[in-house]
Scaffold this motif. Structure first.
Motif, short mmCIF file in Angstrom:
data_model
loop_
_atom_site.label_atom_id
_atom_site.label_comp_id
_atom_site.label_asym_id
_atom_site.label_seq_id
_atom_site.Cartn_x
_atom_site.Cartn_y
_atom_site.Cartn_z
N GLY A 58 15.77 -3.49 59.35
CA GLY A 58 15.74 -2.58 60.49
C GLY A 58 16.87 -1.57 60.54
N VAL A 59 16.67 -0.56 61.36
CA VAL A 59 17.67 0.45 61.67
C VAL A 59 18.19 0.16 63.07
CG1 VAL A 59 18.03 2.91 62.13
CG2 VAL A 59 16.57 2.20 60.22
N GLU A 60 19.50 0.10 63.24
CA GLU A 60 20.05 -0.18 64.57
C GLU A 60 19.64 0.91 65.56
OE1 GLU A 60 24.16 -1.21 64.79
OE2 GLU A 60 24.08 -2.49 63.01
N GLU A 61 19.16 0.49 66.72
CA GLU A 61 18.58 1.43 67.68
C GLU A 61 19.57 2.51 68.10
OE1 GLU A 61 15.63 1.40 71.52
OE2 GLU A 61 16.53 -0.48 70.82
N ALA A 62 20.84 2.16 68.21
CA ALA A 62 21.84 3.14 68.65
C ALA A 62 22.02 4.27 67.65
CB ALA A 62 23.17 2.44 68.90
N PHE A 63 21.64 4.02 66.38
CA PHE A 63 21.86 5.01 65.32
C PHE A 63 20.54 5.68 64.88
CE2 PHE A 63 25.39 2.10 65.16
CZ PHE A 63 26.49 2.92 64.96
N LYS A 64 19.43 5.24 65.44
CA LYS A 64 18.11 5.72 64.99
C LYS A 64 17.97 7.23 65.12
CE LYS A 64 14.64 4.85 67.75
NZ LYS A 64 14.15 6.14 68.29
N ASN A 65 18.28 7.77 66.28
CA ASN A 65 18.10 9.22 66.50
C ASN A 65 19.00 10.05 65.62
OD1 ASN A 65 16.09 8.79 68.37
ND2 ASN A 65 17.47 8.87 70.13
N ASN A 66 20.23 9.59 65.38
CA ASN A 66 21.14 10.32 64.49
C ASN A 66 20.61 10.35 63.06
OD1 ASN A 66 22.98 11.04 66.44
ND2 ASN A 66 24.28 9.24 66.13
N ILE A 67 20.05 9.22 62.62
CA ILE A 67 19.49 9.16 61.27
C ILE A 67 18.31 10.12 61.15
CG2 ILE A 67 18.20 7.68 59.66
CD1 ILE A 67 19.99 5.37 60.48
N LEU A 68 17.44 10.14 62.16
CA LEU A 68 16.29 11.05 62.15
C LEU A 68 16.75 12.50 62.08
CD1 LEU A 68 14.04 9.29 64.82
CD2 LEU A 68 13.53 9.52 62.38
N LYS A 69 17.76 12.87 62.88
CA LYS A 69 18.28 14.24 62.87
C LYS A 69 18.90 14.59 61.52
CE LYS A 69 19.22 14.48 67.84
NZ LYS A 69 20.28 14.50 68.87
N ASP A 70 19.67 13.65 60.96
CA ASP A 70 20.30 13.90 59.65
C ASP A 70 19.25 14.12 58.57
OD1 ASP A 70 22.77 13.66 60.78
OD2 ASP A 70 23.15 11.61 60.06
N LEU A 71 18.19 13.32 58.61
CA LEU A 71 17.13 13.46 57.61
C LEU A 71 16.48 14.83 57.68
CD1 LEU A 71 15.31 9.99 57.82
CD2 LEU A 71 16.48 10.91 55.82
N VAL A 72 16.07 15.23 58.88
CA VAL A 72 15.37 16.50 59.05
C VAL A 72 16.26 17.68 58.67
CG1 VAL A 72 14.31 18.06 60.73
CG2 VAL A 72 13.78 15.62 60.79
N SER A 73 17.52 17.67 59.13
CA SER A 73 18.40 18.81 58.85
C SER A 73 18.74 18.90 57.37
CB SER A 73 19.69 18.70 59.69
OG SER A 73 20.38 17.50 59.38
N SER A 74 18.93 17.78 56.71
CA SER A 74 19.29 17.79 55.28
C SER A 74 18.13 18.21 54.40
CB SER A 74 19.80 16.40 54.84
OG SER A 74 20.97 16.06 55.54
N ILE A 75 16.94 17.69 54.70
CA ILE A 75 15.77 18.00 53.88
C ILE A 75 15.40 19.48 54.00
CG2 ILE A 75 13.28 17.55 53.69
CD1 ILE A 75 13.97 14.61 54.42
N ASN A 76 15.73 20.08 55.13
CA ASN A 76 15.43 21.50 55.35
C ASN A 76 16.57 22.42 54.93
OD1 ASN A 76 12.75 22.08 56.83
ND2 ASN A 76 13.50 20.20 57.74
#
Length: 561
Positions: A58-76
């Motif tokens: 699992g991904v810790e809930e407190a860090f989930k949104n930051n991981i999602l943002k990092d993924l989208v910004s980096s891939i783009n």
């Protein structure tokens, strides 16, 4: 991505198209290498929050949104992946923890991560940056296969329709109000969508075929693709011509093509609503949004053949020029999706008209049985991709009593045969057909197709003409009078395995004594043809082993192709 599909992928384990990454609090450092290798090779699915052995950490809930943002910004970002990829990671709660899934489709371009080029081999991301021949081959393969990405010399922004950019932005905004393309100027949007690119072989930079197809003026499209057209027809009464038709045939941009095809379907097929949880779902929209999106996204636009959508009394059929990866029916339970025009698909996803890769077939399979009770779509891959959407469900179940006597099965299998035949769809044209009409529809097709299959050593000189069949005494009461004994066994096996059945029971039902001969002459050849399969293929000698009919076997038995 649905939890059920995700669980299936996790059970498959890591491989060429699946990669697990532990990601408790941050994006793993090697994740972008995998993103690039998938996009450069055959695509795949990345799942964060899963360990290498398949354990759900699992991904810790407190860090989930930051991981999602990092993924989208980096891939783009070109600083991370060049050219950038527009991907949408999806959080899914499973067993009380969050995991993040991301589908990476194969791209029509070669991508790098921080100037390193990776490809996928087995379960590994292989750096080929310094292997000039492999890099050159990769570029060449992309260029030859994905005609949508070819740069068109002398195609300029003036050849595109300015109004379509505004229409596209409005559609994107209604689907995702913060989509990054909304804030870009027209040419920059095209660059971000990989519709404006550099061809590394010719060193030419410019607009691609996909840009012309999505945004081109009608005159531009007709000049570049003079044979391209899409037909929509209704043939319920007038079978030779049509009752209604999209006039003139569509030779316009893909945005308006989608809208007009969807409107034509809505005009001729009824609405039907369904409560999915607390949401009211328009089933017609769910099914045909996917079907029409698939047609446009996967068409081979270099072909001179037309796309045709025909609605008759019984089914909707679409034939579409295609660049195939194999030939034959697509197994809806185990297919591996492969986009034919990844940049067009990416744009249609932004418009909200397609979802992740493979969703079109999965969603059609999910919602069609709710729209037309019990119906299943058929997708046949080939140089012409064929989509069949039944508008009325007809199975062999209604003929089960006559079928049992005709192929001389043991009567104690009556109930099993009825269940089995209920899973064999036949042409909707046979709705309310007589037993004799059903046989006259099926028997000729079995022989015509069977004689082309070396594995079965299908007996020759079987009657296929209606007049010859009717000359056979008791042809509709006894199969032994109409077809060779070997064919009777084959049809019996296929008929019985629509519902899984053990080998001993199959033999008992058909009255066959020698297990080795039966297995060698019938079971093994049918397995080789992929008409039947074991229910537990990983353990061939399992005591509870049974055989079941595959999609290919169902299509043969019901003469649906």
């Amino acid at each position: 991505m649905e939890e059920q599909l995700l669980r299936q992928l996790i059970l498959q384990g890591e491989g060429k198209h699946i990669e697990f990454k532990g990601a408790k609090r941050s994006v793993p450092s090697d994740l972008y290498e995998t993103v690039v290798s998938f996009s450069n090779t055959e695509g795949g699915t990345l799942i964060l929050g899963i360990e290498d052995d398949g354990t759900i950490s699992g991904v810790e809930e407190a860090f989930k949104n930051n991981i999602l943002k990092d993924l989208v910004s980096s891939i783009n970002s070109t600083d991370c992946i060049n050219p950038p990829l527009y991907l949408q990671p999806v959080p899914v709660k499973m067993d009380g923890v969050w995991i993040i899934a991301m589908q990476v489709p194969v791209s029509s371009q070669v991508h790098d991560h921080k100037k390193a080029i990776y490809i996928r081999e087995y379960e590994s991301d292989l750096d080929i940056t310094k292997q000039s021949q492999r890099v050159s081959d990769l570029h060449l393969n992309k260029r030859n296969f994905f005609t949508e990405s070819q740069v068109i010399p002398n195609l300029t922004m003036e050849d595109l329709d300015e109004k379509l950019f505004e229409k596209a932005r409005n559609l994107i905004k209604s689907n995702q109000s913060d989509h990054p393309w909304l804030f870009e100027k027209n040419q920059k949007m095209l660059e971000e969508a990989s519709l404006y690119r550099k061809d590394f072989f010719t060193q030419k930079e410019g607009l691609t075929s996909a840009a012309a197809l999505i945004f081109g003026k009608d005159t531009t499209i007709q000049s570049l693709f003079p044979a391209y057209k899409v037909e929509g027809m209704v043939r319920k009464i007038n079978k030779d011509r049509w009752d209604d038709r999209i006039t003139p045939p569509l030779r316009t941009n893909l945005i308006d093509t989608y809208i007009q095809l969807k409107a034509f379907v809505n005009k001729h097929l009824p609405e039907k609503f369904y409560m999915e949880g607390d949401q009211r779902v328009d089933l017609r929209d769910k099914v045909f949004r996917e079907v029409i999106g698939n047609v446009i996204v996967h068409r081979e636009y270099s072909s001179a053949l037309a796309t045709e959508m025909i609605i008759d009394q019984y089914q909707l059929t679409i034939t579409n020029p295609n660049n195939p990866h194999f030939s034959g029916p697509i197994d809806l339970n185990s297919f591996n999706p492969y986009p034919k025009n990844p940049n067009i698909r990416k744009f249609f996803t932004a418009l909200g008209w397609t979802d992740e890769i493979g969703s079109g077939i999965r969603n059609t399979k999910k919602y069609l049985p709710l729209y037309i009770e019990g119906a299943q779509p058929i997708f046949i891959e080939g140089s012409i991709f064929k989509t069949i959407i039944p508008l009325r469900l007809v199975t062999l179940k209604s003929f089960s009593n006559k079928w049992l006597k005709w192929i001389e099965l043991d009567e104690k299998y009556t109930s099993h045969l009825e269940k089995s035949l209920s899973k064999i769809n036949i042409s909707p044209e046979l709705f309310e057909a007589s037993w004799e009409e059903c046989l006259l529809h099926l028997v000729p097709s079995w022989t015509q197709k069977g004689t082309k299959l070396q594995n079965l050593d299908w007996p020759k000189n079987q009657p296929t003409d209606e007049l010859l069949i009717k000359k056979v005494p008791s042809w509709s009461q006894k199969s032994t009078n109409l077809i060779h004994k070997k064919i009777r066994y084959i049809i019996a096996i296929l008929s019985l395995t629509g519902e899984p059945l053990a080998l001993d029971d199959i033999m008992m039902a058909v009255g066959y004594a020698n297990k080795k001969t039966f297995r060698d002459n019938y079971i093994k050849p049918l397995e080789q043809l992929q008409w039947i399969e074991k229910t537990n293929p990983q353990n061939p000698t399992a005591p509870d082993q049974k055989y079941k009919l595959t999609l290919i076997g169902k299509i043969f038995l019901g003469n649906q192709e």
